[in-house]
Motif scaffolding. Structure first.
Motif, PDB file in Angstrom:
ATOM      1  N   LEU A 130      -6.290   2.791 -30.149  1.00 50.16           N
ATOM      2  CA  LEU A 130      -7.291   3.505 -30.921  1.00 50.16           C
ATOM      3  C   LEU A 130      -7.902   2.394 -31.718  1.00 50.16           C
ATOM      4  O   LEU A 130      -9.415   2.487 -31.945  1.00 50.16           O
ATOM      5  N   ASN A 131      -7.235   1.671 -32.519  1.00 50.70           N
ATOM      6  CA  ASN A 131      -7.905   0.790 -33.544  1.00 50.70           C
ATOM      7  C   ASN A 131      -8.872  -0.267 -32.920  1.00 50.70           C
ATOM      8  O   ASN A 131      -9.929  -0.511 -33.255  1.00 50.70           O
ATOM      9  N   THR A 132      -8.477  -0.704 -31.694  1.00 47.79           N
ATOM     10  CA  THR A 132      -9.366  -1.571 -31.141  1.00 47.79           C
ATOM     11  C   THR A 132     -10.609  -1.084 -30.557  1.00 47.79           C
ATOM     12  O   THR A 132     -11.576  -1.698 -30.581  1.00 47.79           O
ATOM     13  N   VAL A 133     -10.623   0.189 -29.980  1.00 46.75           N
ATOM     14  CA  VAL A 133     -11.504   0.699 -29.467  1.00 46.75           C
ATOM     15  C   VAL A 133     -12.628   1.227 -30.670  1.00 46.75           C
ATOM     16  O   VAL A 133     -13.665   0.829 -30.485  1.00 46.75           O
ATOM     17  N   CYS A 134     -11.843   1.575 -31.639  1.00 49.45           N
ATOM     18  CA  CYS A 134     -12.773   2.079 -32.980  1.00 49.45           C
ATOM     19  C   CYS A 134     -13.441   0.698 -33.436  1.00 49.45           C
ATOM     20  O   CYS A 134     -14.864   0.770 -33.914  1.00 49.45           O
ATOM     21  N   ASP A 135     -12.760  -0.438 -33.444  1.00 49.16           N
ATOM     22  CA  ASP A 135     -13.530  -1.652 -33.978  1.00 49.16           C
ATOM     23  C   ASP A 135     -14.557  -1.935 -33.040  1.00 49.16           C
ATOM     24  O   ASP A 135     -15.533  -2.460 -33.752  1.00 49.16           O
ATOM     25  N   ALA A 136     -14.422  -1.923 -31.837  1.00 48.39           N
ATOM     26  CA  ALA A 136     -15.343  -2.339 -30.846  1.00 48.39           C
ATOM     27  C   ALA A 136     -16.639  -1.570 -31.109  1.00 48.39           C
ATOM     28  O   ALA A 136     -17.742  -1.745 -30.721  1.00 48.39           O
ATOM     29  N   LEU A 137     -16.340  -0.021 -31.503  1.00 50.92           N
ATOM     30  CA  LEU A 137     -17.394   0.835 -31.505  1.00 50.92           C
ATOM     31  C   LEU A 137     -18.143   1.197 -32.868  1.00 50.92           C
ATOM     32  O   LEU A 137     -18.822   1.901 -33.174  1.00 50.92           O
ATOM     33  N   ASN A 138     -17.486   0.418 -33.614  1.00 49.87           N
ATOM     34  CA  ASN A 138     -17.742   0.309 -35.171  1.00 49.87           C
ATOM     35  C   ASN A 138     -17.527   1.895 -35.758  1.00 49.87           C
ATOM     36  O   ASN A 138     -18.293   2.323 -36.440  1.00 49.87           O
ATOM     37  N   ILE A 139     -16.528   2.247 -35.213  1.00 52.36           N
ATOM     38  CA  ILE A 139     -15.849   3.678 -36.003  1.00 52.36           C
ATOM     39  C   ILE A 139     -14.690   3.449 -36.853  1.00 52.36           C
ATOM     40  O   ILE A 139     -13.937   2.575 -36.754  1.00 52.36           O
ATOM     41  N   ASN A 140     -15.131   3.954 -37.932  1.00 45.86           N
ATOM     42  CA  ASN A 140     -14.260   3.971 -39.049  1.00 45.86           C
ATOM     43  C   ASN A 140     -12.966   4.571 -38.848  1.00 45.86           C
ATOM     44  O   ASN A 140     -12.649   5.668 -38.382  1.00 45.86           O
ATOM     45  N   LEU A 141     -11.800   3.872 -38.981  1.00 49.77           N
ATOM     46  CA  LEU A 141     -10.546   4.171 -38.877  1.00 49.77           C
ATOM     47  C   LEU A 141      -9.719   3.591 -40.096  1.00 49.77           C
ATOM     48  O   LEU A 141      -9.171   2.965 -40.038  1.00 49.77           O
ATOM     49  N   GLU A 142      -9.521   4.639 -40.977  1.00 47.07           N
ATOM     50  CA  GLU A 142      -9.024   4.396 -42.428  1.00 47.07           C
ATOM     51  C   GLU A 142      -7.496   4.036 -42.343  1.00 47.07           C
ATOM     52  O   GLU A 142      -7.309   2.743 -42.736  1.00 47.07           O
ATOM     53  N   HIS A 143      -6.794   4.919 -41.833  1.00 49.35           N
ATOM     54  CA  HIS A 143      -5.266   4.700 -41.902  1.00 49.35           C
ATOM     55  C   HIS A 143      -4.932   4.937 -40.459  1.00 49.35           C
ATOM     56  O   HIS A 143      -4.683   6.023 -40.147  1.00 49.35           O
ATOM     57  N   HIS A 144      -4.833   4.007 -39.589  1.00 49.91           N
ATOM     58  CA  HIS A 144      -4.072   4.205 -38.397  1.00 49.91           C
ATOM     59  C   HIS A 144      -2.701   4.629 -38.134  1.00 49.91           C
ATOM     60  O   HIS A 144      -1.981   3.995 -39.032  1.00 49.91           O
ATOM     61  N   HIS A 145      -2.359   5.677 -37.487  1.00 50.57           N
ATOM     62  CA  HIS A 145      -1.092   6.173 -37.236  1.00 50.57           C
ATOM     63  C   HIS A 145      -0.985   7.281 -38.447  1.00 50.57           C
ATOM     64  O   HIS A 145       0.081   7.938 -38.836  1.00 50.57           O
ATOM     65  N   ASN A 146      -2.229   7.649 -39.100  1.00 47.09           N
ATOM     66  CA  ASN A 146      -2.258   8.826 -39.901  1.00 47.09           C
ATOM     67  C   ASN A 146      -3.041   9.835 -38.976  1.00 47.09           C
ATOM     68  O   ASN A 146      -3.961   9.589 -38.503  1.00 47.09           O
ATOM     69  N   ALA A 147      -2.346  10.983 -38.788  1.00 44.74           N
ATOM     70  CA  ALA A 147      -2.700  11.841 -37.743  1.00 44.74           C
ATOM     71  C   ALA A 147      -4.185  12.438 -37.953  1.00 44.74           C
ATOM     72  O   ALA A 147      -4.957  12.478 -37.051  1.00 44.74           O
ATOM     73  N   LEU A 148      -4.600  12.555 -39.194  1.00 46.20           N
ATOM     74  CA  LEU A 148      -5.744  13.180 -39.647  1.00 46.20           C
ATOM     75  C   LEU A 148      -6.990  11.955 -39.190  1.00 46.20           C
ATOM     76  O   LEU A 148      -8.062  12.309 -38.612  1.00 46.20           O
ATOM     77  N   ASP A 149      -6.843  10.873 -39.548  1.00 49.15           N
ATOM     78  CA  ASP A 149      -7.452   9.782 -39.479  1.00 49.15           C
ATOM     79  C   ASP A 149      -7.727   9.320 -37.937  1.00 49.15           C
ATOM     80  O   ASP A 149      -8.634   8.755 -37.385  1.00 49.15           O
ATOM     81  N   ASP A 150      -6.565   9.508 -37.265  1.00 49.55           N
ATOM     82  CA  ASP A 150      -6.521   8.997 -35.826  1.00 49.55           C
ATOM     83  C   ASP A 150      -7.393  10.110 -35.126  1.00 49.55           C
ATOM     84  O   ASP A 150      -8.093   9.779 -34.073  1.00 49.55           O
ATOM     85  N   CYS A 151      -7.309  11.431 -35.559  1.00 46.08           N
ATOM     86  CA  CYS A 151      -7.585  12.481 -34.764  1.00 46.08           C
ATOM     87  C   CYS A 151      -9.224  12.276 -35.058  1.00 46.08           C
ATOM     88  O   CYS A 151      -9.896  12.482 -33.822  1.00 46.08           O
TER      89      CYS A 151
END
Length: 177
Positions: A130-151
């Motif tokens: 998830l974090n790699t795909v978010c980085d590639a797409l410039n999508i903010n992922l504040e806290h990886h493995h926080n269910a709300l942020d991941d969702c």
């Protein structure tokens, strides 16, 4: 497109040990609502899971058990509802095993996995976490493995894919659960 993104965190390796859940509701390609809840599992916490998501037993002591939360969220799991997750196999199995644990009927819904769509649409990433795909797409992922942020990140990945590839390109990835 209308869908609900889902993410679970678990207390241990057992799929019926959900300790947090998030839902991100998307209507007409816009995030319109979100829900986050800690869940008190009927299972012990494993240190490695705590290390990953930071949820400790004392944090869920006063939280609802899943069977108390289910009546508030089951409306999002209907036969025509698309439920999206990054690594949907995991989240769908947590839902299934937790419902089985509480002897609750399993709903039938449509599932779409942004892990699978990301593999198909973004060739050459070092991995498809998830974090790699978010980085590639410039999508903010504040806290990886926080269910709300991941969702929310998962919902945004799908919204990005809808925008760039169109809904018809995603239809082959929708499966009945």
């Amino acid at each position: 497109m209308n869908f609900v993104a889902i993410d679970f965190e678990t207390a241990n390796g057992k799929r019926d040990s959900a300790c947090s859940l998030a839902l991100t509701v998307v209507q007409n390609n816009q995030i319109v609502d979100e829900l986050y809840s800690l869940i008190k599992p009927e299972s012990d916490f494993f240190w490695r899971n705590i290390q990953i998501h930071g949820i400790k037993p004392e944090m869920v002591a006063d939280s609802p058990k899943f069977n108390e939360l289910w009546p508030h969220i089951q409306q999002f799991f209907g036969p025509d509802q698309i439920v999206v997750a990054h690594n949907a196999r995991f989240d769908n199995s947590v839902l299934k095993k937790t419902l089985e644990h509480y002897q609750l009927p399993e709903p039938h819904y449509l599932s779409l996995d942004t892990l699978a769509t990301s593999h198909a649409f973004y060739k050459g990433l070092p991995n498809y976490r998830l974090n790699t795909v978010c980085d590639a797409l410039n999508i903010n992922l504040e806290h990886h493995h926080n269910a709300l942020d991941d969702c929310e990140a998962c919902a945004n990945i799908l919204l990005e894919q809808i925008d760039h590839f169109g809904t018809p390109a995603l239809k082959p990835y929708v499966q009945s659960v």
